[in-house]
Write an enzyme that holds these catalytic residues in place. Sequence first.
Site, short mmCIF file in Angstrom:
data_model
loop_
_atom_site.label_atom_id
_atom_site.label_comp_id
_atom_site.label_asym_id
_atom_site.label_seq_id
_atom_site.Cartn_x
_atom_site.Cartn_y
_atom_site.Cartn_z
N ARG A 191 2.38 7.05 -6.57
CA ARG A 191 1.39 8.02 -7.05
C ARG A 191 1.81 9.45 -6.82
O ARG A 191 1.56 10.33 -7.65
CB ARG A 191 0.03 7.76 -6.39
N ASN A 205 0.82 -1.21 0.00
CA ASN A 205 0.00 0.00 0.00
C ASN A 205 0.86 1.26 0.00
O ASN A 205 0.58 2.23 -0.73
CB ASN A 205 -0.92 0.02 1.23
N GLY A 265 2.53 1.85 -3.34
CA GLY A 265 1.58 2.42 -4.29
C GLY A 265 1.37 3.90 -4.06
O GLY A 265 1.32 4.69 -5.01
N TYR A 310 9.24 -2.58 -7.37
CA TYR A 310 8.72 -1.25 -7.69
C TYR A 310 9.84 -0.36 -8.24
O TYR A 310 9.62 0.40 -9.18
CB TYR A 310 8.09 -0.61 -6.45
N THR A 346 18.01 -2.28 18.28
CA THR A 346 18.10 -0.87 18.64
C THR A 346 17.41 -0.65 19.98
O THR A 346 16.39 -1.27 20.29
CB THR A 346 17.43 0.01 17.56
N TYR A 362 7.42 -13.12 10.39
CA TYR A 362 8.14 -11.85 10.44
C TYR A 362 9.33 -11.86 9.48
O TYR A 362 9.49 -10.95 8.66
CB TYR A 362 8.61 -11.56 11.85
#
Length: 266
Positions: free
Chosen positions: A38, A31, A34, A91, A123, A77
């Site tokens: 955009r 998500n 994307g 991407y 961390t 995970y």
Amino acid sequence: MFKFCLFVFFNLDVLAILNCDYKTNVMGTLNMLGLAKRIGARFLLTSTSEVYGDPLEHPQKETYWGNVNPIGVRSCYDEGKRTAETLTMDYHRGAGVECNIEDPEFTIHNIHMQVRIARIFNTYGPRMCLDDGRVVSNFVAQAIRRQPMTVYGDGKQTRSFQYVSDLVDGLMALMDGEHIGPFNLGNPGEFTMLELAEVVKEVIDPSATIEFRANTADDPHKRKPDISRAKELLNWEPKVPLRDGLPLMVNDFRNRILNEDEGKGN
């Protein structure tokens, strides 16, 4: 927002962990990719040293492909983060196209989406959740509360701990630079769990005790980053050793636990 979901649900039942890890690492990353595509944003994936699994290479370089059990209790995970890295690179390589509608010939130009990948090692620092299940926060909270520090297995497994400000500096250097990654962001200082417990005792309470419990499945035996690539290309390396950073975290935890106890009337 998505990334913090992992920490909120980490200690709940297995179904909650599976649901959260899957949605965050795969669907959440998809998500956000994307959205970044955009609006033309540079995308940062905060991946993890868990992509290396229980490594057969030590220390771990970014070129190491890992040793992960794909069907183990930790795999939702580990494999989720590995999938997130795959999606991010897909991407970058091919998902972006730029259409110049003002061009009389309406040309379409292939472009690469701007992405960055950080593989973050253990961390610690102030403002962490008091009971998030991570080893540093566990030890610190338990020692302050005068509870035994819980060590799983024989305590000889190793981890490398970086202070939060070092991580922030590394992420800023990555986002400001021109290199995609992945980059290991971690402190190469390596400690066994027993050594970590001793440092916590030095800082909080020399009389603190240790309670051993059965180890969890697929717990990595060793974890240490090779940060040569980050040194060379990002001009970054951690500055805060564990013995300097831990007291800053302890002060924050002690204040919050004291307020928590006062709220309960203790």
